[in-house]
Design an enzyme around this catalytic site. Structure first.
Site, mmCIF file in Angstrom:
data_model
loop_
_atom_site.group_PDB
_atom_site.id
_atom_site.type_symbol
_atom_site.label_atom_id
_atom_site.label_comp_id
_atom_site.label_asym_id
_atom_site.label_seq_id
_atom_site.Cartn_x
_atom_site.Cartn_y
_atom_site.Cartn_z
ATOM 1 N N ASP A 297 -1.094 -3.510 2.052
ATOM 2 C CA ASP A 297 -0.974 -2.254 1.155
ATOM 3 C C ASP A 297 -2.206 -1.300 1.644
ATOM 4 O O ASP A 297 -2.004 -0.315 1.688
ATOM 5 C CB ASP A 297 -1.035 -2.658 -0.241
ATOM 6 C CG ASP A 297 -1.014 -1.527 -1.378
ATOM 7 O OD1 ASP A 297 -0.027 -0.633 -1.147
ATOM 8 O OD2 ASP A 297 -1.883 -1.601 -1.983
ATOM 9 N N ALA A 298 -3.405 -1.661 1.676
ATOM 10 C CA ALA A 298 -4.768 -0.899 1.889
ATOM 11 C C ALA A 298 -4.842 -0.244 3.140
ATOM 12 O O ALA A 298 -5.103 0.826 3.263
ATOM 13 C CB ALA A 298 -5.773 -1.765 1.636
#
Length: 157
Positions: A40-41
């Protein structure tokens, strides 16, 4: 936002701030949700870099434009777009993330899209932790190009 701008990502920037040599588990031993957490990051930073490269600098507009790329529906659509390009190993990792039980229900997303988005994020996280930065870049470029060519929706998930 102007579509069709050539994207190049600096894979040196993906190499992280800490050494991956000292992780307690290897990426292929990690749970799907842990891979999705880092994925996600990774996706978020690649999207933000893309928007800055397009010349957008106002924080409120950056947030608005980034939402188009990072919402579950978009990530699910990207996953379906790149599915045929994935290796057996990548498919296995994606399925591990997709099938993971998170214990939470998405507020603004369809459950199926949310699960596919989690699989997409797990794939990016796995590749990042495996130091396969060129493959991360390849998937990100394909995904961002795909989303750039989709009609903008005024409403949606």
């Amino acid at each position: 936002m102007e579509a069709g701008v050539a994207m190049t990502f600096d894979t040196e920037g993906l190499k992280g701030l800490t050494s991956l040599d000292h992780m307690s588990k290897k990426p292929n031993e990690m749970p799907g949700l842990a891979l999705a957490y880092i994925g996600d990051a990774v996706w978020e930073i690649l999207v933000r870099e893309h928007l800055l490269c397009l010349g957008e600098m106002k924080p409120d507009r950056l947030h608005k434009f980034a939402t188009r790329y990072v919402k579950a529906k978009s990530q699910s659509d990207v996953l379906h777009h790149i599915m045929e390009t994935l290796s057996e190993e990548e498919l296995s990792v994606m399925k591990r993330g997709r099938n993971a039980k998170s214990g939470s229900v998405p507020k603004n997303a369809d459950l199926i899209d949310y699960r596919h988005a989690t699989g997409f994020e797990a794939l990016l996280g796995y590749l990042y932790l495996q130091r396969r930065y060129d493959r991360v870049q390849e998937i990100a470029q394909a995904g961002i190009s795909f989303l750039e060519n989709q009609p903008t929706q005024t409403q949606g998930r």
